[in-house]
Design a protein around this motif. Structure first.
Motif, short mmCIF file in Angstrom:
data_model
loop_
_atom_site.label_atom_id
_atom_site.label_comp_id
_atom_site.label_asym_id
_atom_site.label_seq_id
_atom_site.Cartn_x
_atom_site.Cartn_y
_atom_site.Cartn_z
N VAL A 88 21.82 0.55 -10.33
CA VAL A 88 21.66 2.00 -10.44
C VAL A 88 20.20 2.39 -10.63
O VAL A 88 19.70 3.32 -10.01
N GLU A 89 19.49 1.65 -11.49
CA GLU A 89 18.07 1.96 -11.75
C GLU A 89 17.26 1.90 -10.46
O GLU A 89 16.44 2.79 -10.18
N VAL A 90 17.47 0.86 -9.68
CA VAL A 90 16.73 0.74 -8.42
C VAL A 90 17.16 1.83 -7.45
O VAL A 90 16.34 2.42 -6.74
N GLY A 91 18.45 2.13 -7.44
CA GLY A 91 18.95 3.20 -6.58
C GLY A 91 18.33 4.54 -6.91
O GLY A 91 17.97 5.33 -6.02
N GLU A 92 18.16 4.82 -8.20
CA GLU A 92 17.52 6.07 -8.62
C GLU A 92 16.05 6.12 -8.18
O GLU A 92 15.54 7.17 -7.76
N THR A 93 15.39 4.96 -8.27
CA THR A 93 14.00 4.89 -7.82
C THR A 93 13.89 5.17 -6.32
O THR A 93 12.99 5.88 -5.86
N LEU A 94 14.81 4.62 -5.56
CA LEU A 94 14.80 4.82 -4.10
C LEU A 94 14.95 6.30 -3.74
O LEU A 94 14.28 6.79 -2.83
N VAL A 95 15.82 7.00 -4.45
CA VAL A 95 16.01 8.43 -4.17
C VAL A 95 14.73 9.21 -4.46
O VAL A 95 14.37 10.14 -3.72
N LYS A 109 0.84 -1.21 0.00
CA LYS A 109 0.00 0.00 0.00
C LYS A 109 0.87 1.25 0.00
O LYS A 109 0.51 2.29 -0.57
N GLU A 110 1.98 1.18 0.69
CA GLU A 110 2.95 2.27 0.72
C GLU A 110 4.30 1.71 0.30
O GLU A 110 4.62 0.55 0.60
N PRO A 111 5.11 2.49 -0.41
CA PRO A 111 6.44 2.01 -0.80
C PRO A 111 7.24 1.54 0.41
O PRO A 111 7.26 2.19 1.46
N ASN A 112 7.85 0.38 0.27
CA ASN A 112 8.66 -0.19 1.34
C ASN A 112 10.10 -0.28 0.87
O ASN A 112 10.42 -1.02 -0.07
N LYS A 113 10.98 0.44 1.53
CA LYS A 113 12.38 0.50 1.12
C LYS A 113 13.03 -0.89 1.11
O LYS A 113 13.83 -1.21 0.23
N ASN A 114 12.67 -1.71 2.09
CA ASN A 114 13.31 -3.03 2.19
C ASN A 114 13.03 -3.90 0.98
O ASN A 114 13.88 -4.72 0.59
N TYR A 115 11.89 -3.74 0.37
CA TYR A 115 11.57 -4.54 -0.81
C TYR A 115 12.51 -4.17 -1.96
O TYR A 115 12.97 -5.04 -2.71
N PHE A 116 12.76 -2.89 -2.10
CA PHE A 116 13.68 -2.44 -3.15
C PHE A 116 15.11 -2.90 -2.86
O PHE A 116 15.87 -3.22 -3.77
N MET A 117 15.48 -2.91 -1.57
CA MET A 117 16.84 -3.31 -1.22
C MET A 117 17.10 -4.78 -1.53
O MET A 117 18.24 -5.16 -1.79
N LEU A 118 16.06 -5.61 -1.51
CA LEU A 118 16.23 -6.99 -1.93
C LEU A 118 16.67 -7.05 -3.39
O LEU A 118 17.52 -7.86 -3.77
#
Length: 417
Positions: free
Chosen positions: A210-217, A186-195
């Motif tokens: 890099v692509e995922v890192g850009e999304t996280l920022v 429901k809300e973006p979860n940083k840990n999911y992206f870090m996987l």
């Protein structure tokens, strides 16, 4: 670990339910709906009374006694057996005896006779227990069994499946469940992206990192680690300009927390041909104790000032670095730079120190020393040094020419060598 909620004996007795159904290999909406609507079952009176008594003990914080009473039971039908096993599994989990807990809850779901919600909850509990014991292969299967049984999808479940594959080092299998977890959240979860970041990194797919890192920022702009992490990611893809920009933003915002952050920004400045900024960032970090004053770090500052042609300052830091362990080569570098800047007396001191410590570049060191003496018009010392330089095959030809020059110059000054 999931715990059993306390309930009154009456409420418990009224809600002990279940129906029969065969397990399915994939979600079957019709069967799932039928299962949900099926009539519930209630435990037999004899078993039910003892279960109620066990819960009274449990509610009075007599967990061991509740377990003992439950284990005495020998129900006559599968539904009663499964229900008792389910509660025993929960009780043992509260005692942190997860091996026994798993044995009981597995047995509880095997015959598939619990009511829909209880069967679903217990299937997920089985998966949680496997996961808690780092039995990831079994855990993944159990989570999939839960999804097959309920027809439901859950971001946390997909995240655990992704994590399981990561722990199993099956990195290519991490991405799909991680993406599903991201989509369902429901809300973006940083840990999911870090996987995904960790998996792509292990797979050496750095452009994906890099692509995922850009999304996280973009999603979490106030998270300082996302900025510094992305800055380091750009180094792996040699996107030095982007890396510098990101790290500059992080630096200005005060996001640097580790020594390596200052080193990365300085490296970007150096790689982008801005060595003076590299030197200033590292020098400031040293003075503020953000970066440890080690030989390696001080040498880096010296090198950056050297690249920026601030030679006297570079020499100062080379000498400081040399003093950590009497590094002859760094004393030689300091002497050479001071010679270039016409600081002849200072150059002589550092060059002699390099020779004293046994530099392996004796020829060039003696040549520099001869030059430093020559410009001070110390011809005898200059001549002795250039003669020594002839002992090194790498500088022999050059030194011979200089020896003749120094000798002639001394003779014109009326000085006998």
């Amino acid at each position: 670990m999931k715990q059993l909620h306390k309930a009154t004996a009456l409420a418990l007795l009224m809600t002990l339910t279940g129906v029969c159904s065969n397990a399915v290999a994939a979600p079957d909406p019709a069967k799932i709906e039928a299962r949900k609507k099926a009539k519930t079952k209630i435990m037999g009176e004899r078993t039910g009374k003892k279960v109620v008594k066990a819960f009274e003990l449990y509610n009075n914080d007599q967990l061991d006694e509740a377990i003992a009473l439950m284990e005495e039971l020998d129900p006559s039908n599968d539904f009663d057996k499964a229900t008792v096993d389910r509660y025993l599994g929960n009780f043992y989990a509260q005692k942190e005896d997860y091996t026994k807990a798993l044995d009981f809850v597995k047995r509880a779901v095997e015959k598939d006779v619990l009511n829909f919600k209880d069967q679903a909850d217990t299937l997920k509990f089985v998966a949680d227990l496997y996961f808690g014991q780092q039995k990831y292969v079994e855990g993944v299967k159990a989570y999939n069994d839960w999804m097959d049984f309920t027809g439901e999808e859950d971001d946390k479940v997909y995240a655990k499946i992704a994590q399981a594959y990561f722990e199993l080092k099956q990195f290519s299998k991490v991405i799909e469940p991680a993406d599903k977890a991201i989509k369902l959240a429901k809300e973006p979860n940083k840990n999911y992206f870090m996987l995904k970041v960790g998996s792509y990194f292990e797979l050496k797919q750095f452009n994906k990192v890099v692509e995922v890192g850009e999304t996280l920022v973009k999603l979490f702009p106030d998270d300082k680690q996302n900025w510094t992490r992305l800055g380091s990611f750009y180094m792996s893809t040699e996107q030095f300009t982007k890396g510098q920009t990101i790290m500059e933003v992080a630096y200005r915002k005060g996001y640097f927390e580790k020594e390596n952050h200052y080193k990365i920004l300085s490296s970007y400045y150096s790689l982008n041909d801005i060595p003076y900024k590299a030197a200033i960032v590292m020098e400031k970090a040293l003075k503020e104790d953000k970066v440890k004053r080690t030989k390696q770090n001080v040498t880096a500052v010296a090198s950056y000032f050297h690249q920026a042609k601030h030679l006297v300052t570079a020499a100062k830091y080379y000498e400081e670095a040399a003093k950590f362990d009497d590094d002859a080569d760094l004393f030689r570098k300091a002497g050479n730079l001071l010679l270039t800047e016409q600081k002849y007396s200072a150059a002589v001191e550092r060059l002699n120190k390099a020779l004293e410590l046994g530099t392996d570049k004796k020829g060039s060191t003696y040549s520099d020393l001869a030059e430093a003496y020559l410009y001070q018009e110390k011809y005898k010392q200059a001549y002795r040094a250039i003669v020594k330089a002839q002992d090194d095959p790498r500088t022999r030809k050059f030194a011979r020419g200089w020896a003749t020059f120094i000798k002639d110059k001394a003779q014109r000054k009326g000085i006998s060598l």
